[in-house]
Every structure is written in C-alpha cells, then in structure tokens.
Scaffold this active site. Structure first.
Site, short mmCIF file in Angstrom:
data_model
loop_
_atom_site.label_atom_id
_atom_site.label_comp_id
_atom_site.label_asym_id
_atom_site.label_seq_id
_atom_site.Cartn_x
_atom_site.Cartn_y
_atom_site.Cartn_z
N CYS A 179 -5.34 1.55 4.34
CA CYS A 179 -4.11 1.36 3.68
C CYS A 179 -3.08 2.29 4.10
O CYS A 179 -1.98 1.98 3.47
CB CYS A 179 -4.66 1.63 1.98
N CYS B 140 0.78 -1.11 0.08
CA CYS B 140 0.01 0.15 0.02
C CYS B 140 0.78 1.30 -0.02
O CYS B 140 0.61 2.35 -0.30
CB CYS B 140 -0.95 0.09 1.17
#
Length: 235
Positions: free
Chosen positions: A221, A116
């Site tokens: 994320c 991420c």
C-alpha cells in the site's frame, strides 16, 4: 531520533530472539514512544495478543480508510474487547480530503496508489508523528517484497519492529489455537489477506496477498516503502 547504529545494535542483540522477547525489548526501550500498527486483518490477532500479554495499554493504530469491510470493523471491536486493549486509535483521512481526492469513491478502481496514499499513508504518518518506533505484523513468507525482512529497520526516521518476521502460517495457527483467538470472519470465506473492500479478493493460502489489488502491478500500500537497513546487516 533513532539512528542506523540503534537499529544495528537492536538487530544484533534481539534479531534472533523469540517474538515475545522482541516485543518486551521494544516496549521497554521505547516506553511511551512506541505504537503498534494493526489492520485487524486475517493474522492480526496473534501480534495483538502478544502485545496485550505484555502491556495492554500500548497504543494500537488502526487506519480507518473508510473502505473497510464491515466484518473488519466488527472484528476490530470484538478483538479489542477480547484482548483488553486499552488504547486503540482509529486514524483516518479528513472528510475534506475524501471529498477533494475521491468524491465519487471510485479512486481505488483507477488509481489504487493514489487512493492508498491519501487514505492510508498520509493519515498513518500523521498518527505516528509522536512516536520514535512502531511495531508491525509483517512476515517474510507473505510476499516477495518481504523475503529478507529483518526484525528491526529504520523507516523515515523511526525504528520499525517486525517481531513475527520469521513466523510461518503453521506457527500462527498453532499460537491462535493455543490461545483460542477469534478468527477474522472473512478468512473462512477465502480471504487469507484482507485490506480495503474494493481492492481485496479471495485468494489461495499459498499466495495470500494475490487477492490484494488484483489486476494491478501493486503489492504494497505504500506504508512500508521507506525502509533503510544498516550497511553491516546480514539479513
């Protein structure tokens, strides 16, 4: 650069206003310096429709991680056309970054945080550099990390606007039905929250983000991890 005082003033004046009023205020206050960040996911159509009703030329940033479901990319294009959005920008990691950091395309399996970080967080940070504010579609009901989500925040020197913070699934469904907004095709297949394909599984609508990063102690994320609130905030 925006300050905590700016956030406090906006929250005091518009924090309990309806979503359209919040958006109108943000787009006027930061005209030319504000963007919408959208995943074109399960609930994205409502926010994007609200924005398009006010100013369809508002920049919309879509982080193309290279790992999205094909259905998401098709939905992005269809929704952009349907709403008449005029400035949708796809931002992505450089090919050199992907080759260096995830040459086999498996990093999401063993290091989702690292995946991420270079596929989403870093590209978005670069794309946001010209802007003083950005608009998200986050809502309080979505996760424990969002239960006290305010309408306005200070995030890494920018004001972040959450016009749908108090909305519930029934509000989203009613709005989408009223305006005949198309649904992401994966919702009907049991995906109430949709991210990258390797990290998204079907889930219950009672816990929409339970299908994200299943098996890992991870719920975000990293894009929304730097929020600062005014000391006087009551949210």
């Amino acid at each position: 650069m925006p300050t905590l005082d700016d956030v406090a003033a906006l929250e005091s004046r518009f924090g309990r206003a309806d979503a359209a009023s919040v958006l109108a205020a943000a787009l006027a206050r930061f005209k030319g310096e504000v963007a919408v960040v959208s995943s074109f996911g399960a609930e994205s159509a409502v926010l994007l429709h609200l924005v398009a009703e006010i100013d369809p030329a508002t920049p919309v940033l879509f982080v193309d991680t290279g790992r999205h479901f094909p259905e998401t990319l098709a939905y992005r294009d269809a929704l952009t056309s349907r709403l008449g959005l005029k400035d949708v920008r796809s931002v992505a990691p450089a090919a050199e970054e992907v080759a260096q950091r995830d040459p086999e395309g498996t990093r999401a399996v063993w290091d989702p945080d690292g995946c991420c970080a270079f596929r989403k967080v870093a590209p978005l940070e670069r794309a946001l550099s010209p802007f003083a504010a950005w608009i998200t579609g986050r809502k309080r009901y979505q996760a424990e990390t969002r239960t006290v989500l305010p309408t306005f925040e200070l995030d890494d020197g920018r004001i972040k606007v959450n016009p749908l913070a108090t909305w519930r699934p029934e509000h989203l469904a009613a709005y989408a039905g009223e305006h005949r907004l198309p649904q992401h095709p994966l919702v009907a297949r049991g995906y109430p929250s949709i991210g990258c394909a390797p990290c998204t599984r079907p889930a219950s609508h009672d816990a929409p983000r339970a299908g994200r990063w299943a098996g890992f102690d991870k719920t975000e994320c990293g894009i929304h991890g730097r929020t600062v609130l005014p000391a006087t905030s009551d949210t």
